[in-house]
Design an enzyme around this catalytic site. Structure first.
Site, short mmCIF file in Angstrom:
data_model
loop_
_atom_site.label_atom_id
_atom_site.label_comp_id
_atom_site.label_asym_id
_atom_site.label_seq_id
_atom_site.Cartn_x
_atom_site.Cartn_y
_atom_site.Cartn_z
N ASN A 210 0.84 -1.20 0.00
CA ASN A 210 0.00 0.00 0.00
C ASN A 210 0.87 1.24 0.00
O ASN A 210 1.99 1.19 0.48
CB ASN A 210 -0.80 0.06 1.31
CG ASN A 210 -2.00 -0.83 1.30
OD1 ASN A 210 -2.58 -1.12 0.25
ND2 ASN A 210 -2.38 -1.28 2.47
N ASP A 306 -7.28 -8.85 10.38
CA ASP A 306 -7.43 -7.45 10.77
C ASP A 306 -6.69 -7.28 12.09
O ASP A 306 -7.13 -7.78 13.13
CB ASP A 306 -8.91 -7.08 10.90
CG ASP A 306 -9.08 -5.58 11.03
OD1 ASP A 306 -8.46 -5.00 11.95
OD2 ASP A 306 -9.79 -4.98 10.21
N ILE A 307 -5.55 -6.61 12.03
CA ILE A 307 -4.66 -6.55 13.21
C ILE A 307 -5.34 -5.82 14.37
O ILE A 307 -5.41 -6.33 15.49
CB ILE A 307 -3.32 -5.86 12.82
CG1 ILE A 307 -2.62 -6.72 11.77
CG2 ILE A 307 -2.45 -5.65 14.05
CD1 ILE A 307 -1.43 -6.08 11.11
N VAL A 308 -5.85 -4.62 14.07
CA VAL A 308 -6.37 -3.81 15.17
C VAL A 308 -7.57 -4.47 15.84
O VAL A 308 -7.70 -4.46 17.07
CB VAL A 308 -6.64 -2.35 14.71
CG1 VAL A 308 -7.86 -2.23 13.83
CG2 VAL A 308 -6.73 -1.42 15.90
N PHE A 323 -7.19 4.22 12.63
CA PHE A 323 -7.23 5.29 11.64
C PHE A 323 -8.12 4.84 10.49
O PHE A 323 -8.19 3.64 10.20
CB PHE A 323 -5.82 5.59 11.09
CG PHE A 323 -5.10 6.64 11.89
CD1 PHE A 323 -4.63 6.36 13.16
CD2 PHE A 323 -4.91 7.91 11.37
CE1 PHE A 323 -3.97 7.33 13.91
CE2 PHE A 323 -4.26 8.89 12.10
CZ PHE A 323 -3.79 8.60 13.36
O1 C5P Z 1 -7.83 -0.50 6.01
P1 C5P Z 1 -8.88 0.00 6.96
O2 C5P Z 1 -9.56 1.25 6.51
O3 C5P Z 1 -9.82 -1.08 7.43
O4 C5P Z 1 -8.02 0.47 8.25
C1 C5P Z 1 -8.66 0.97 9.39
C2 C5P Z 1 -7.82 0.71 10.60
O5 C5P Z 1 -7.62 -0.69 10.76
C3 C5P Z 1 -6.42 1.31 10.61
O6 C5P Z 1 -6.18 1.73 11.94
C4 C5P Z 1 -5.51 0.16 10.22
O7 C5P Z 1 -4.22 0.29 10.77
C5 C5P Z 1 -6.24 -1.01 10.81
N1 C5P Z 1 -6.07 -2.27 10.06
C6 C5P Z 1 -5.44 -3.35 10.67
N2 C5P Z 1 -5.33 -4.54 10.00
C7 C5P Z 1 -5.83 -4.68 8.75
C8 C5P Z 1 -6.46 -3.60 8.12
C9 C5P Z 1 -6.57 -2.42 8.80
O8 C5P Z 1 -4.96 -3.21 11.80
N3 C5P Z 1 -5.72 -5.84 8.13
#
Ligand code: C5P
Length: 400
Positions: A210, A306-308, A323
């Site tokens: 990205n 999805d990490i967060v 974010f």
């Molecule tokens: O990509 P997206 O708009 O869903 O990102 C929103 C939030 O989720 C951001 O804080 C991003 O760091 C987090 N995120 C994440 N893991 C992912 C996709 C997004 O932690 N696979």
């Protein structure tokens, strides 16, 4: 010695005999790593030549509101937004009164009104002028508005008088100005921040990723350190210098970032996810370089974790901030993610604009949590990070 690396400082010079010491202030700020621009009032030009300050700062000196050349380089509003700190040294009695009254008939006054940066003044005037109730009232008013007053020093004055009113020594000014970047709002708190992009390998030489400079995450890490936090910065590949004093973990893929995040979030108080995580990864990574002889290449992708939201689910008491980079319906999408990802707050920015976000040094965002929505107008990422860390600390401390 406190570092000022990545800090952008405008040194405002007004017309007093102490103006010659501004040259030393500029030099010493640069020695500590600050990026410095100089703004001089017409009175200051009577004491020290703009050319001296230009040679020292390495940038054109801004002198007048109607200076076409300077405005074409960096206009005064742009300069006001650029700064993290406006340091006015020396500040004459007249200029302090200008600030109190919000006069913008000169460049420095206009910048003071337009900036959302920290502001400090180092008064310099005759002891009688300093002791006058008008001056003391004016300084008090600035102080109440959050302006830091540095000095003045006391002793023999250029006019032969003895007493308070001499500009403080450059070293003291710089030490006190550096202290302004530190607050204790997150003292002893453990903060984990993800930053930058992730890279998902396709074969030994290729990957998908990205756009992300990592600047926002790194600036937040610095601001959290300045607020007294212990910071773990988990970063994908970026071209930035690592903030001093943080624990740094370099990762490549989303999976690496997830494992590091889960590990460090266990002991953390606050988790801030700024990383631009790749949404998909190749189902299998080719062992050898994929040949480029066919016209069409098909790769099967699977969703990355999805990490967060995984971190939020695994750590119920953790304060989690995400974010949301959106190009349409910014607030609505952000509100949706706040809920689905189980966040305490989300910071939304509009990526359809080229002057903010991604690779830009500036950003403009909205803070959204379950009971409030706050707009943070366009400012430098350093300045914005300080404001966001203050907001995170405020909300976190409210709930604990
Ligand atoms: O990509 P997206 O708009 O869903 O990102 C929103 C939030 O989720 C951001 O804080 C991003 O760091 C987090 N995120 C994440 N893991 C992912 C996709 C997004 O932690 N696979």
């Amino acid at each position: 010695m406190c570092s000022l690396s990545n800090k952008r400082i405008i040194v405002g010079v007004t017309g007093g005999i102490a103006a010659y010491k501004s040259a030393e202030i500029v030099r010493r700020l640069q020695d500590r790593g600050a990026d410095v621009r100089v703004v001089m009032t017409p009175g200051a030009e009577e004491f020290i030549r703009p050319l001296t300050m230009q040679a020292l700062s390495g940038h054109p000196v801004h002198c007048g509101l109607l200076d076409e050349k300077a405005e074409a380089g960096m206009g005064h509003i742009e300069l006001a937004r650029w700064a993290d700190l406006l340091l006015i040294a020396p500040a004459t009695a007249d200029f302090i009164a200008t600030m109190v009254h919000g006069r913008a008939d000169n460049l420095l006054g206009a910048i003071y009104l337009a900036t959302s940066a920290l502001v400090a003044v180092a008064p310099a005037m005759n002891q009688g002028m300093w002791r006058h109730p008008a001056s003391l009232d004016n300084v008090e008013k600035l102080n109440q508005r959050g302006v830091t007053i540095i000095g003045p020093d006391s002793g023999i004055q250029a006019c032969g008088d003895t007493g308070p009113g001499r500009m403080e020594q450059p070293d003291t000014i710089i030490n006190q100005a550096s202290d302004m970047f530190t607050s204790k709002s997150l003292q002893g708190k453990k903060v984990v921040i993800t930053a930058g992009p992730t890279r998902e390998a396709l074969d030994p030489v290729r990957y998908i990723s990205n756009h992300s400079s990592g600047k926002m995450g790194y600036a937040l890490a610095t601001a959290a350190l300045d607020a007294g936090a212990d910071v773990v910065l988990i970063s994908g590949p970026v071209n930035l210098s690592i903030p001093e004093r943080c624990q740094y973990l370099s990762v490549i893929s989303a999976n690496d970032m997830l494992l590091a995040s889960l590990e460090y979030a266990k002991k953390a108080d606050i988790f801030i996810a700024t990383a631009a995580v790749a949404d998909y990864r190749a189902v299998s990574i080719a062992e050898n370089k994929i040949k480029s002889d066919s016209d069409v290449l098909t790769v099967n992708f699977e969703k990355n974790p999805d990490i967060v939201s995984t971190v939020a689910t695994a750590n119920e008491s953790l304060f989690v901030v995400g974010f949301a980079a959106e190009s349409t319906g910014v607030e609505n999408y952000a509100k949706g993610k706040l809920k689905t990802k189980g966040l305490n707050a989300i910071i939304a920015n509009d990526i359809s604009r080229s002057d903010i976000g991604f690779n830009s040094d500036d950003n403009e965002v909205s803070w959204i949590d379950t009971d409030s929505s706050i707009a943070f107008s366009k400012r430098s990422k350093t300045q914005l990070s300080r404001d966001l860390i203050a907001q995170i600390a405020h909300k976190y401390n409210d709930q604990h």
